[in-house]
Design a protein around this motif. Structure first.
Motif, short mmCIF file in Angstrom:
data_model
loop_
_atom_site.label_atom_id
_atom_site.label_comp_id
_atom_site.label_asym_id
_atom_site.label_seq_id
_atom_site.Cartn_x
_atom_site.Cartn_y
_atom_site.Cartn_z
N ARG A 95 0.84 -1.21 0.00
CA ARG A 95 0.00 0.00 0.00
C ARG A 95 0.87 1.26 0.00
O ARG A 95 0.60 2.22 -0.74
N ALA A 96 1.92 1.25 0.83
CA ALA A 96 2.79 2.44 0.93
C ALA A 96 3.46 2.73 -0.41
O ALA A 96 3.58 3.90 -0.81
N LEU A 97 3.88 1.69 -1.11
CA LEU A 97 4.49 1.89 -2.43
C LEU A 97 3.48 2.43 -3.43
O LEU A 97 3.83 3.24 -4.29
N MET A 98 2.24 1.98 -3.32
CA MET A 98 1.20 2.49 -4.24
C MET A 98 0.95 3.98 -4.00
O MET A 98 0.75 4.73 -4.95
N VAL A 99 0.99 4.39 -2.73
CA VAL A 99 0.83 5.82 -2.42
C VAL A 99 1.98 6.61 -3.03
O VAL A 99 1.78 7.62 -3.70
N GLN A 100 3.21 6.10 -2.82
CA GLN A 100 4.38 6.79 -3.39
C GLN A 100 4.29 6.86 -4.91
O GLN A 100 4.71 7.84 -5.52
N ALA A 101 3.76 5.82 -5.53
CA ALA A 101 3.69 5.77 -7.00
C ALA A 101 2.44 6.45 -7.55
O ALA A 101 2.25 6.52 -8.76
N GLU A 102 1.59 6.96 -6.65
CA GLU A 102 0.34 7.62 -7.02
C GLU A 102 -0.59 6.71 -7.82
O GLU A 102 -1.21 7.12 -8.80
N ALA A 103 -0.64 5.44 -7.39
CA ALA A 103 -1.59 4.49 -7.95
C ALA A 103 -2.78 4.40 -7.01
O ALA A 103 -2.64 4.57 -5.79
N GLU A 104 -3.95 4.12 -7.56
CA GLU A 104 -5.15 3.98 -6.74
C GLU A 104 -5.43 2.49 -6.49
O GLU A 104 -5.44 1.70 -7.43
N ILE A 105 -5.63 2.13 -5.23
CA ILE A 105 -5.88 0.71 -4.90
C ILE A 105 -7.38 0.42 -5.07
O ILE A 105 -8.21 0.93 -4.32
N ALA A 106 -7.69 -0.40 -6.08
CA ALA A 106 -9.09 -0.71 -6.39
C ALA A 106 -9.55 -1.95 -5.64
O ALA A 106 -10.75 -2.12 -5.39
N ALA A 107 -8.61 -2.86 -5.29
CA ALA A 107 -8.97 -4.10 -4.62
C ALA A 107 -7.75 -4.72 -3.98
O ALA A 107 -6.61 -4.47 -4.40
N VAL A 108 -7.99 -5.53 -2.95
CA VAL A 108 -6.95 -6.36 -2.34
C VAL A 108 -7.48 -7.78 -2.36
O VAL A 108 -8.60 -8.03 -1.89
N ALA A 109 -6.69 -8.71 -2.91
CA ALA A 109 -7.16 -10.09 -3.03
C ALA A 109 -6.06 -11.05 -2.61
O ALA A 109 -4.87 -10.78 -2.81
N ALA A 110 -6.46 -12.17 -2.04
CA ALA A 110 -5.50 -13.19 -1.58
C ALA A 110 -6.16 -14.56 -1.65
O ALA A 110 -7.39 -14.66 -1.61
N ILE A 111 -5.34 -15.59 -1.74
CA ILE A 111 -5.92 -16.93 -1.65
C ILE A 111 -6.46 -17.12 -0.23
O ILE A 111 -7.58 -17.56 -0.04
N CYS A 112 -5.65 -16.75 0.76
CA CYS A 112 -6.05 -16.92 2.17
C CYS A 112 -5.74 -15.69 2.99
O CYS A 112 -4.68 -15.07 2.82
N THR A 113 -6.62 -15.39 3.90
CA THR A 113 -6.26 -14.53 5.03
C THR A 113 -5.82 -15.47 6.15
O THR A 113 -6.05 -16.68 6.10
#
Ligand SMILES: O=P(O)(O)OC[C@H]1O[C@H](OP(=O)(O)OP(=O)(O)O)[C@H](O)[C@@H]1O
Ligand SMILES: Nc1ncnc2[nH]cnc12
Length: 189
Positions: free
Chosen positions: A148-166
């Protein structure tokens, strides 16, 4: 209640009809985890990518972003299923990454800080775009926080977070699109 397979140190996991028995490994003096390692497991990776792509069908995103290493095959398979490109946040800097962005993470499996790098070419590819952050497991959330921190630095918008497992505290991960949940296994001294 936590169910392990009877008479063995494994935990049963079913992803979209594909059954696996995850081995339990001690990661701290008082804690074990059921290790999900999709590297080399094409059937499980495919089943997970297919299911996640279905769960993400209504979400508008441009690029899949994952972190090295074990989730790379998942990002690749999701890329094939979704028709979107994927990028990998790396854990070692190479000169060909140019003016990379970086941040630190401390995953539950590693026990010491790791750095995540966003290659300069990937930074250009995601700036101003909508990204889906993808990982095999979200546990403490340290890797996710670094992504997430890298996405903020890169000015990307996070549309979703997905994983096989939490993993761990399920209530903490209600915003993560996940196919299954893994318990943690406290060890007595
Ligand atoms: O929520 P967290 O506590 O951060 O744990 C999740 C992360 O841990 C694992 O990676 P790991 O650090 O084992 O690296 P690897 O994939 O390179 O083996 C897993 O693939 C996730 O990326
Ligand atoms: N259960 C697990 N298996 C593999 N990697 C992990 N990272 C955090 N939890 C994990």
């Amino acid at each position: 209640m936590t169910h392990t397979d009877s008479h063995s140190s494994t935990y049963p996991l079913n992803i979209n009809g594909v059954q696996r028995h995850l081995p339990l490994f001690k990661v701290q003096s008082d804690l074990a985890i059921a290790v999900l390692n999709i590297l080399g497991d094409t059937e499980l990776t495919e089943a997970a990518a297919h299911a996640l792509n279905g769960r993400m069908a209504g979400i508008s995103y441009d690029v899949i972003v994952t972190a090295e290493a074990k989730s790379i095959p998942l990002a690749y398979a999701l890329s094939v299923h979704s028709g979107r490109p994927y990028i990998v946040l790396r854990k070692n800097y190479k000169s060909y990454m140019g003016e990379a962005l970086s941040t630190e993470t401390l995953s539950i499996t590693t026990g010491k800080p790791q750095t995540l790098y966003l290659d300069a070419k990937d930074r250009a590819a995601i700036g101003g775009r909508r990204v889906a952050l993808v990982d095999d497991v979200v546990s403490t959330g340290s890797t996710l926080a670094a992504m997430r921190a890298l996405m903020v630095q890169a000015e990307a918008e996070i549309a979703a977070v997905a994983a096989i497992c939490t993993e761990g505290d399920m209530a903490q991960w209600s915003e993560v699109i996940a196919l299954a949940h893994l318990p943690l296994f406290p060890l007595s001294a």
